[in-house]
Design a protein around this motif. Structure first.
Motif, PDB file in Angstrom:
ATOM      1  N   ARG A  29      42.773  26.377  30.964  1.00 31.59           N
ATOM      2  CA  ARG A  29      41.992  27.460  30.420  1.00 31.59           C
ATOM      3  C   ARG A  29      42.348  28.625  30.916  1.00 31.59           C
ATOM      4  N   ASP A  30      42.175  29.838  30.174  1.00 34.37           N
ATOM      5  CA  ASP A  30      42.549  31.205  30.491  1.00 34.37           C
ATOM      6  C   ASP A  30      41.517  31.664  31.674  1.00 34.37           C
ATOM      7  N   VAL A  31      42.180  32.324  32.979  1.00 37.08           N
ATOM      8  CA  VAL A  31      41.439  32.762  34.016  1.00 37.08           C
ATOM      9  C   VAL A  31      41.584  33.883  34.615  1.00 37.08           C
ATOM     10  N   GLN A  32      41.191  34.550  35.374  1.00 36.46           N
ATOM     11  CA  GLN A  32      41.588  35.768  36.171  1.00 36.46           C
ATOM     12  C   GLN A  32      41.942  35.215  37.769  1.00 36.46           C
ATOM     13  N   VAL A  33      42.977  35.872  38.064  1.00 38.30           N
ATOM     14  CA  VAL A  33      43.689  35.042  39.159  1.00 38.30           C
ATOM     15  C   VAL A  33      43.691  36.372  40.205  1.00 38.30           C
ATOM     16  N   LEU A  34      43.179  36.072  41.496  1.00 46.42           N
ATOM     17  CA  LEU A  34      43.321  36.939  42.606  1.00 46.42           C
ATOM     18  C   LEU A  34      44.526  36.542  43.452  1.00 46.42           C
ATOM     19  N   VAL A  35      45.120  37.633  44.054  1.00 48.23           N
ATOM     20  CA  VAL A  35      46.526  37.217  45.087  1.00 48.23           C
ATOM     21  C   VAL A  35      45.494  37.332  46.348  1.00 48.23           C
ATOM     22  N   ALA A  36      45.275  36.296  46.992  1.00 46.09           N
ATOM     23  CA  ALA A  36      44.546  36.193  48.115  1.00 46.09           C
ATOM     24  C   ALA A  36      45.336  36.394  49.272  1.00 46.09           C
ATOM     25  N   GLU A  37      46.675  35.724  49.706  1.00 44.66           N
ATOM     26  CA  GLU A  37      47.493  35.853  50.679  1.00 44.66           C
ATOM     27  C   GLU A  37      48.742  35.745  50.329  1.00 44.66           C
ATOM     28  N   HIS A  38      49.910  35.778  51.380  1.00 45.11           N
ATOM     29  CA  HIS A  38      51.412  35.331  51.066  1.00 45.11           C
ATOM     30  C   HIS A  38      51.836  34.391  51.924  1.00 45.11           C
TER      31      HIS A  38
ATOM     32  N   TRP B 140      45.341  39.258  38.355  1.00 46.50           N
ATOM     33  CA  TRP B 140      46.253  38.912  37.266  1.00 46.50           C
ATOM     34  C   TRP B 140      45.606  37.817  35.958  1.00 46.50           C
ATOM     35  N   PRO B 141      46.170  38.163  34.814  1.00 45.81           N
ATOM     36  CA  PRO B 141      45.851  37.122  33.844  1.00 45.81           C
ATOM     37  C   PRO B 141      46.304  35.688  34.296  1.00 45.81           C
ATOM     38  N   GLY B 142      45.972  34.509  34.251  1.00 44.60           N
ATOM     39  CA  GLY B 142      46.446  33.324  34.421  1.00 44.60           C
ATOM     40  C   GLY B 142      45.890  32.125  33.786  1.00 44.60           C
ATOM     41  N   ARG B 143      46.260  30.840  34.118  1.00 41.79           N
ATOM     42  CA  ARG B 143      45.814  29.712  33.732  1.00 41.79           C
ATOM     43  C   ARG B 143      45.424  28.706  34.721  1.00 41.79           C
ATOM     44  N   TYR B 144      44.391  28.062  34.582  1.00 41.20           N
ATOM     45  CA  TYR B 144      43.900  27.156  35.328  1.00 41.20           C
ATOM     46  C   TYR B 144      43.631  25.596  35.075  1.00 41.20           C
ATOM     47  N   ASP B 145      44.242  24.804  35.800  1.00 39.20           N
ATOM     48  CA  ASP B 145      44.064  23.350  35.349  1.00 39.20           C
ATOM     49  C   ASP B 145      43.172  22.669  36.448  1.00 39.20           C
ATOM     50  N   PRO B 146      41.940  22.179  35.737  1.00 40.46           N
ATOM     51  CA  PRO B 146      41.005  21.761  36.495  1.00 40.46           C
ATOM     52  C   PRO B 146      41.359  20.166  37.182  1.00 40.46           C
ATOM     53  N   VAL B 147      42.058  19.479  36.475  1.00 38.96           N
ATOM     54  CA  VAL B 147      42.622  18.304  36.804  1.00 38.96           C
ATOM     55  C   VAL B 147      43.452  18.318  37.996  1.00 38.96           C
ATOM     56  N   SER B 148      44.649  18.956  38.022  1.00 34.67           N
ATOM     57  CA  SER B 148      45.577  19.165  38.977  1.00 34.67           C
ATOM     58  C   SER B 148      45.244  20.154  39.972  1.00 34.67           C
ATOM     59  N   GLY B 149      44.389  21.069  39.642  1.00 32.81           N
ATOM     60  CA  GLY B 149      43.951  22.299  40.594  1.00 32.81           C
ATOM     61  C   GLY B 149      44.963  23.426  40.629  1.00 32.81           C
ATOM     62  N   ASP B 150      46.032  23.183  39.821  1.00 32.20           N
ATOM     63  CA  ASP B 150      47.128  24.349  39.689  1.00 32.20           C
ATOM     64  C   ASP B 150      46.535  25.600  39.027  1.00 32.20           C
ATOM     65  N   ILE B 151      47.172  26.727  39.540  1.00 31.99           N
ATOM     66  CA  ILE B 151      46.757  28.003  38.981  1.00 31.99           C
ATOM     67  C   ILE B 151      48.166  28.721  39.006  1.00 31.99           C
ATOM     68  N   ARG B 152      48.338  29.197  37.733  1.00 33.08           N
ATOM     69  CA  ARG B 152      49.515  29.716  37.093  1.00 33.08           C
ATOM     70  C   ARG B 152      49.153  31.023  36.578  1.00 33.08           C
ATOM     71  N   THR B 153      49.841  32.274  37.093  1.00 33.92           N
ATOM     72  CA  THR B 153      50.075  33.291  36.295  1.00 33.92           C
ATOM     73  C   THR B 153      50.695  33.210  35.055  1.00 33.92           C
ATOM     74  N   ALA B 154      50.533  34.186  34.102  1.00 32.43           N
ATOM     75  CA  ALA B 154      51.375  34.110  32.829  1.00 32.43           C
ATOM     76  C   ALA B 154      52.888  34.227  33.143  1.00 32.43           C
ATOM     77  N   ARG B 155      53.285  35.319  34.052  1.00 28.00           N
ATOM     78  CA  ARG B 155      54.658  35.036  34.468  1.00 28.00           C
ATOM     79  C   ARG B 155      55.229  33.783  35.042  1.00 28.00           C
ATOM     80  N   ASP B 156      54.443  33.018  35.522  1.00 27.06           N
ATOM     81  CA  ASP B 156      55.023  31.700  36.165  1.00 27.06           C
ATOM     82  C   ASP B 156      55.240  30.819  34.990  1.00 27.06           C
ATOM     83  N   LEU B 157      54.268  30.955  34.022  1.00 28.76           N
ATOM     84  CA  LEU B 157      54.471  30.023  32.651  1.00 28.76           C
ATOM     85  C   LEU B 157      55.565  30.268  31.866  1.00 28.76           C
ATOM     86  N   GLU B 158      55.929  31.727  31.905  1.00 29.35           N
ATOM     87  CA  GLU B 158      57.062  32.066  31.007  1.00 29.35           C
ATOM     88  C   GLU B 158      58.307  31.608  31.441  1.00 29.35           C
ATOM     89  N   VAL B 159      58.669  31.293  32.677  1.00 26.68           N
ATOM     90  CA  VAL B 159      59.832  30.861  33.328  1.00 26.68           C
ATOM     91  C   VAL B 159      59.912  29.399  32.667  1.00 26.68           C
TER      92      VAL B 159
END
Length: 295
Positions: free
Chosen positions: A44-53, A116-135
């Motif tokens: 589902r569509d979410v807002q994603v914060l960059v917490a660390e590197h 950043w705009p992104g998407r979150y899968d509550p089953v796997s716990g994966d968070i992906r930004t729109a840029r991640d998904l475009e690749v």
């Protein structure tokens, strides 16, 4: 005759080897396609914060041999109601959902604290930004095409003929034209959602192509605003020199792709879609001419 039979056996072995690689590529493409579709359906569509590197040494400079320090952003799921753009991470929060990016970056593409705009899968716990998904779609499409080519092309042999060559070139032309149309649609989408920013020509790096030849790579950095300090080297600048480093100019920034485009003057890149479609039209015309027996 035995010599020709030996050559035929060798050619069949080579074709079989290419076909085997093609099968592996197609199986990998199928697996990635199913994984991507499963994520898209559940997320589902979410807002994603960059917490660390997370720093990752991935390569070395060709000249100096020094390690290039790259990193993977750590994304944190946030609520748009409780935290907006420009907010900073709260190290005291507990139970926050975090996920490592699927991409490794050499530059500060995701400054800590940006949202950043992104998407979150509550089953796997994966968070992906729109840029991640475009690749993913681009990578998987290339794998499908290369896999099919590895199976079909070596088996064409000399039996392709003029008609086969005509259809082959015509198909390439149509594919190139289609890519130009897709590029035009994507460019319009980027313009519609892009933000007006001020960009700094921060540096001109020395990069290397696949043959090891050096070329100049301009690096743009956003100066101020919600996406302050975001860097992008995947930029098209029509004309630049090292004397331009430090200049600030108006630009457009697409948070869904992370791309910074110069928006004025000689820095503004020309449109590439017309040239792509013109190239496809040439291939299509040559294929049509072969089919008509002009050549």
């Amino acid at each position: 005759m035995e010599l020709f039979e030996t050559f035929d056996i060798l050619f069949d072995m080579v074709a079989g080897g290419f076909a085997l690689v093609g099968v592996f590529l197609l199986l990998a493409a199928l697996g990635l396609t199913l994984h991507f579709l499963r994520f898209k359906l559940r997320a589902r569509d979410v807002q994603v914060l960059v917490a660390e590197h997370k720093e990752v040494p991935v390569a070395s400079e060709p000249d100096s041999g020094q390690a290039i320090r790259s990193y993977q952003p750590v994304f944190e799921l946030i609520s748009s109601e409780t935290m907006g753009k420009g907010s900073r991470p709260d190290s005291e929060r507990s139970g926050a959902v975090r996920s490592l990016s699927s991409q490794i970056h050499r530059r500060n593409s995701y400054p800590i604290g940006t949202v950043w705009p992104g998407r979150y899968d509550p089953v796997s716990g994966d968070i992906r930004t729109a840029r991640d998904l475009e690749v993913w779609p681009m990578m998987v499409t290339i794998m499908w095409i290369v896999g099919i080519a590895f199976i079909i092309v070596p088996r064409m042999g000399d039996g392709l003929g003029d008609d086969g060559a005509a259809y082959f070139l015509g198909g390439i032309g149509l594919a190139v034209i289609a890519s130009g149309v897709v590029s035009t649609i994507r460019a319009r989408q980027r313009r519609a959602r892009a933000l007006n920013v001020m960009a700094l020509l921060a540096d001109i790096e020395i990069a290397y192509d696949t043959d090891g030849d050096p070329y100049d790579l301009p690096v743009l950095r956003i100066a101020g605003g919600d996406y302050d300090r975001v860097e992008s080297a995947d930029v098209g600048i029509a004309s630049f020199s090292r004397d331009d480093v430090g200049q600030v100019f108006r630009a457009r920034f697409d948070p869904y792709t992370g791309q910074i485009d110069a928006g004025e003057g000689r820095f503004k890149a020309p449109q590439t879609a017309p040239a792509i479609m013109a190239t496809g039209a040439i291939f299509l015309a040559i294929g049509a001419a072969l089919k008509a027996g002009v050549f």
